[in-house]
Design a protein around this motif. Structure first.
Motif, short mmCIF file in Angstrom:
data_model
loop_
_atom_site.label_atom_id
_atom_site.label_comp_id
_atom_site.label_asym_id
_atom_site.label_seq_id
_atom_site.Cartn_x
_atom_site.Cartn_y
_atom_site.Cartn_z
N TYR A 185 1.34 -4.16 -7.84
CA TYR A 185 1.78 -2.94 -7.17
C TYR A 185 1.67 -1.75 -8.12
CZ TYR A 185 4.70 0.35 -4.59
OH TYR A 185 5.17 1.46 -3.93
N HIS A 186 1.14 -0.63 -7.62
CA HIS A 186 0.92 0.55 -8.46
C HIS A 186 1.71 1.77 -7.99
CE1 HIS A 186 -2.25 -1.69 -10.41
NE2 HIS A 186 -2.82 -1.93 -9.25
N GLY A 187 2.64 1.57 -7.07
CA GLY A 187 3.47 2.68 -6.62
C GLY A 187 4.75 2.76 -7.43
N THR A 228 11.24 -2.95 1.05
CA THR A 228 10.98 -2.11 2.21
C THR A 228 10.59 -0.71 1.77
OG1 THR A 228 11.92 -1.15 4.23
CG2 THR A 228 13.43 -1.52 2.40
N ASP A 229 9.78 -0.07 2.61
CA ASP A 229 9.46 1.35 2.38
C ASP A 229 10.03 2.22 3.50
OD1 ASP A 229 7.84 0.65 4.48
OD2 ASP A 229 6.00 1.46 3.65
N GLY A 230 10.89 1.62 4.32
CA GLY A 230 11.46 2.35 5.44
C GLY A 230 10.73 2.13 6.74
N ARG A 231 9.53 1.51 6.67
CA ARG A 231 8.75 1.19 7.87
C ARG A 231 8.42 -0.30 7.96
NH1 ARG A 231 6.25 4.29 11.20
NH2 ARG A 231 4.40 2.95 11.32
N TYR A 232 8.27 -0.94 6.83
CA TYR A 232 7.95 -2.37 6.76
C TYR A 232 9.01 -3.06 5.92
CZ TYR A 232 3.44 -0.83 8.55
OH TYR A 232 2.45 -0.27 9.32
N VAL A 233 9.39 -4.28 6.31
CA VAL A 233 10.48 -5.00 5.65
C VAL A 233 10.08 -6.45 5.42
CG1 VAL A 233 12.93 -5.61 5.73
CG2 VAL A 233 12.13 -3.53 6.88
N ILE A 234 10.32 -6.93 4.19
CA ILE A 234 10.07 -8.33 3.83
C ILE A 234 11.31 -8.88 3.14
CG2 ILE A 234 8.80 -9.82 2.23
CD1 ILE A 234 7.15 -9.23 4.63
N GLU A 245 0.82 -1.21 0.00
CA GLU A 245 0.00 0.00 0.00
C GLU A 245 0.86 1.26 0.00
OE1 GLU A 245 -2.30 -0.48 3.52
OE2 GLU A 245 -3.64 -1.99 2.66
N SER A 246 2.17 1.11 0.13
CA SER A 246 3.07 2.26 0.21
C SER A 246 3.23 2.92 -1.16
CB SER A 246 4.44 1.80 0.71
OG SER A 246 5.37 2.87 0.70
N PRO A 247 3.42 4.24 -1.20
CA PRO A 247 3.63 4.92 -2.49
C PRO A 247 4.95 4.57 -3.15
CG PRO A 247 3.92 6.46 -0.66
CD PRO A 247 3.35 5.20 -0.07
#
Length: 301
Positions: free
Chosen positions: A112-114, A87-93, A63-65
């Protein structure tokens, strides 16, 4: 009990302690003697317990941009395999594959659309979303090639032109942050740079030709950060997320294939906690499986 196993998992995943050292600490501090194989069982059990946590992290990440992606080789009993990070800096996989073929980013980002932020590994190029290539990697490559060819004056002139373009942009970012209203004004300079330096200039230097080709190939993804608010121009976030793993490899020497997916799931949760300023140990100890619920209850107490 759950708390005792949580302590063991924390020692291994977060503190990178060798199995023998954890066994010794358990005997010294808790007067408990268990075989090292039990630690592997603890990791497997906790990875299964936190399956939904990883699913929730994945959902939030998609959901991250923007998403940073990177990959690194790791030693699986003497054979190189690859770990991918998103990662988006808050969540990591983290994801594990046997080869460097880019099937993982294609599958993970299929809907993904970001904006995907990566280095220049060609495997990312065909991912079907808007992209931002890492300027840190580009500048590093330019500098390394310049040091290797100190008498290539044409290439030196080319780099000066790149510097005249990118330095004012970086200065604006330092002053105003990643704000579109301050960065979009540089699109005219980018267009002029391409017209005068890239598209309508004939080079003879092999290095200048090499980077002329790269600027043409990645024209649509080198300056995406000028068009949106908050889009990073570098991919350092992904590299930082992988650093814990590379340090663990130096300590351990190699990993076991059967345990690696479980370890990576827990490491993703640990790196997510760290990115959000939350205690990984307290999260494991609490028995919660949702990081947001855990934080809300922590604040309430």
């Amino acid at each position: 009990g759950h708390g005792f196993r949580a302590w063991n998992v924390y020692q291994r995943v977060a503190l990178r302690m060798p199995y023998d050292s954890i066994v010794e600490m358990m005997e010294e501090q808790f007067h408990e003697k268990i075989p090292g194989s039990s630690l592997s069982n603890f990791i497997r059990a906790f990875a299964c317990y936190y399956t939904k946590t990883e699913e929730s992290i994945t959902q939030r990440l998609l959901e991250s941009p923007f998403i940073h992606a990177d990959e690194t080789p790791i030693n699986i009993r003497g054979v190189n395999q690859y770990v991918w990070v998103f990662t988006d800096g808050r969540y990591v996989i983290f994801k594990l594959t046997a080869t460097r073929e880019a099937t993982v980013p294609h599958e993970f980002l299929v809907d993904y659309h970001g904006i995907l932020n990566t280095d220049f590994y060609p495997g990312y190029d065909a991912v079907r979303c808007q992209q931002q290539k890492c300027w840190v990697h580009l500048i590093r490559d330019l500098n390394e090639d310049l040091w290797g060819a100190p008498f290539d004056t044409e290439f030196e002139t080319f780099i000066l032109e790149v510097s005249h373009l990118i330095v004012p942009i970086m200065q604006a970012i330092q002053k105003y942050g990643l704000k579109k209203r301050h960065l979009c004004k540089f699109q005219k300079q980018v267009a002029l740079f391409y017209e005068e330096v890239i598209l309508n200039h004939q080079y003879h230097s092999e290095l200048a030709l090499k980077y002329q080709k790269r600027f043409i190939q990645y024209r649509e993804s080198l300056f995406t950060f000028l068009e949106y608010d908050g889009i990073p121009w570098e991919n350092n976030t992904a590299e930082r997320a992988l650093r814990h793993l590379t340090v663990q490899e130096k300590i351990s020497g190699f990993f076991y294939k059967s345990l690696m997916p479980d370890y990576l799931r827990l490491l993703g949760i640990r790196q997510t906690c760290r990115a959000q300023g939350k205690s990984f140990f307290r999260f494991l100890f609490s028995g919660e499986t949702d990081l947001d619920t855990f934080e809300a209850r922590k604040r309430k107490r």
